[in-house]
Write a protein that holds these residues in place. Structure first.
Motif, PDB file in Angstrom:
ATOM      1  N   VAL A  68       0.847  -1.200   0.000  1.00  0.00           N
ATOM      2  CA  VAL A  68       0.000   0.000   0.000  1.00  0.00           C
ATOM      3  C   VAL A  68       0.881   1.249   0.000  1.00  0.00           C
ATOM      4  O   VAL A  68       0.629   2.200  -0.747  1.00  0.00           O
ATOM      5  N   GLU A  69       1.903   1.274   0.838  1.00  0.00           N
ATOM      6  CA  GLU A  69       2.853   2.399   0.849  1.00  0.00           C
ATOM      7  C   GLU A  69       3.455   2.571  -0.546  1.00  0.00           C
ATOM      8  O   GLU A  69       3.525   3.680  -1.070  1.00  0.00           O
ATOM      9  N   ARG A  70       3.890   1.474  -1.127  1.00  0.00           N
ATOM     10  CA  ARG A  70       4.519   1.489  -2.459  1.00  0.00           C
ATOM     11  C   ARG A  70       3.569   2.077  -3.506  1.00  0.00           C
ATOM     12  O   ARG A  70       3.958   2.905  -4.323  1.00  0.00           O
ATOM     13  N   TRP A  71       2.322   1.616  -3.487  1.00  0.00           N
ATOM     14  CA  TRP A  71       1.338   2.061  -4.465  1.00  0.00           C
ATOM     15  C   TRP A  71       1.061   3.556  -4.357  1.00  0.00           C
ATOM     16  O   TRP A  71       1.187   4.296  -5.330  1.00  0.00           O
ATOM     17  N   TRP A  72       0.668   3.991  -3.157  1.00  0.00           N
ATOM     18  CA  TRP A  72       0.213   5.371  -3.034  1.00  0.00           C
ATOM     19  C   TRP A  72       1.335   6.393  -3.180  1.00  0.00           C
ATOM     20  O   TRP A  72       1.151   7.420  -3.832  1.00  0.00           O
ATOM     21  N   PHE A  73       2.478   6.144  -2.619  1.00  0.00           N
ATOM     22  CA  PHE A  73       3.535   7.138  -2.667  1.00  0.00           C
ATOM     23  C   PHE A  73       4.374   7.040  -3.933  1.00  0.00           C
ATOM     24  O   PHE A  73       4.602   8.054  -4.601  1.00  0.00           O
ATOM     25  N   ARG A  74       4.816   5.848  -4.263  1.00  0.00           N
ATOM     26  CA  ARG A  74       5.725   5.715  -5.399  1.00  0.00           C
ATOM     27  C   ARG A  74       5.005   5.665  -6.740  1.00  0.00           C
ATOM     28  O   ARG A  74       5.470   6.245  -7.718  1.00  0.00           O
ATOM     29  N   THR A  75       3.879   4.952  -6.798  1.00  0.00           N
ATOM     30  CA  THR A  75       3.175   4.823  -8.072  1.00  0.00           C
ATOM     31  C   THR A  75       2.222   5.987  -8.310  1.00  0.00           C
ATOM     32  O   THR A  75       2.298   6.649  -9.341  1.00  0.00           O
ATOM     33  N   VAL A  76       1.318   6.250  -7.368  1.00  0.00           N
ATOM     34  CA  VAL A  76       0.302   7.287  -7.562  1.00  0.00           C
ATOM     35  C   VAL A  76       0.909   8.686  -7.518  1.00  0.00           C
ATOM     36  O   VAL A  76       0.692   9.489  -8.425  1.00  0.00           O
ATOM     37  N   LEU A  77       1.658   8.998  -6.479  1.00  0.00           N
ATOM     38  CA  LEU A  77       2.200  10.354  -6.354  1.00  0.00           C
ATOM     39  C   LEU A  77       3.419  10.583  -7.244  1.00  0.00           C
ATOM     40  O   LEU A  77       3.466  11.576  -7.973  1.00  0.00           O
ATOM     41  N   ALA A  78       4.402   9.696  -7.189  1.00  0.00           N
ATOM     42  CA  ALA A  78       5.664   9.924  -7.901  1.00  0.00           C
ATOM     43  C   ALA A  78       5.655   9.407  -9.335  1.00  0.00           C
ATOM     44  O   ALA A  78       6.530   9.762 -10.117  1.00  0.00           O
TER      45      ALA A  78
END
Length: 174
Positions: A68-78
């Motif tokens: 979940v951390e990976r998805w929201w911060f790295r994929t969605v935001l970055a």
């Protein structure tokens, strides 16, 4: 034993902080809470479901939240084009699943790496900055929304972790 009888590693969020500090402090508080629920347990205990037929485990929760951390911060935001750590289209619940070879050390290392990456993404953006990957309806997410969602995500799963930990060894507490 209750959590209060052990050392509580969490830092309470300041009551007079601004919006950004409040959001990041509450997210860190919930991150620390999940780790606290896993403290001092063996790999076998961390892979133990509380109640049949559920297969939910503490280690599975940490694997899930790392994705979940990976998805929201790295994929969605970055906007990073990276694969999930544990789940796939063929195995959408793979993040929750553990096997006898799944270790806490590896799970914790993955989680720590994703939290570190999330902190980097957060530090580089303002609360109003929009992510790269939009919602299903095409609306962009801002950092404020993602931080609030992550607090909600951890809070929900920390409730699960409370029950799992109590079933494993009787430890309770916030």
């Amino acid at each position: 034993m209750t959590t209060d009888e052990r050392t509580d590693p969490r830092t309470d969020p300041r009551t007079d902080a601004g919006e950004r500090e409040t959001l990041t402090a509450f997210l860190d508080y919930h991150r620390e809470t999940l780790l606290m629920k896993c403290a001092d347990l063996t790999d076998e205990q961390l892979r133990t479901p509380a109640v049949a037929p559920s297969t939910l485990t503490l280690m599975g929760l940490v694997r899930h939240i790392a994705d979940v951390e990976r998805w929201w911060f790295r994929t969605v935001l970055a906007g990073e084009e990276i694969e999930p750590l544990y789940y796939s289209e063929k195995d959408p619940d793979g993040d929750f699943r553990t096997t006898a070879s799944t270790t806490w050390d590896a799970t914790l290392a993955d989680w720590r790496a994703e939290v570190a990456a999330a902190r980097e993404v957060t530090a580089a953006r303002g609360l109003d900055d929009l992510g790269v990957r939009p919602s299903r309806s095409g609306e962009p997410f801002n950092l404020r929304w993602v931080l609030t969602h992550m607090i909600e995500e951890y809070a929900r799963h920390n409730g699960h972790a409370d029950l799992l930990r109590e079933a494993i060894d009787g430890v309770t507490g916030e």
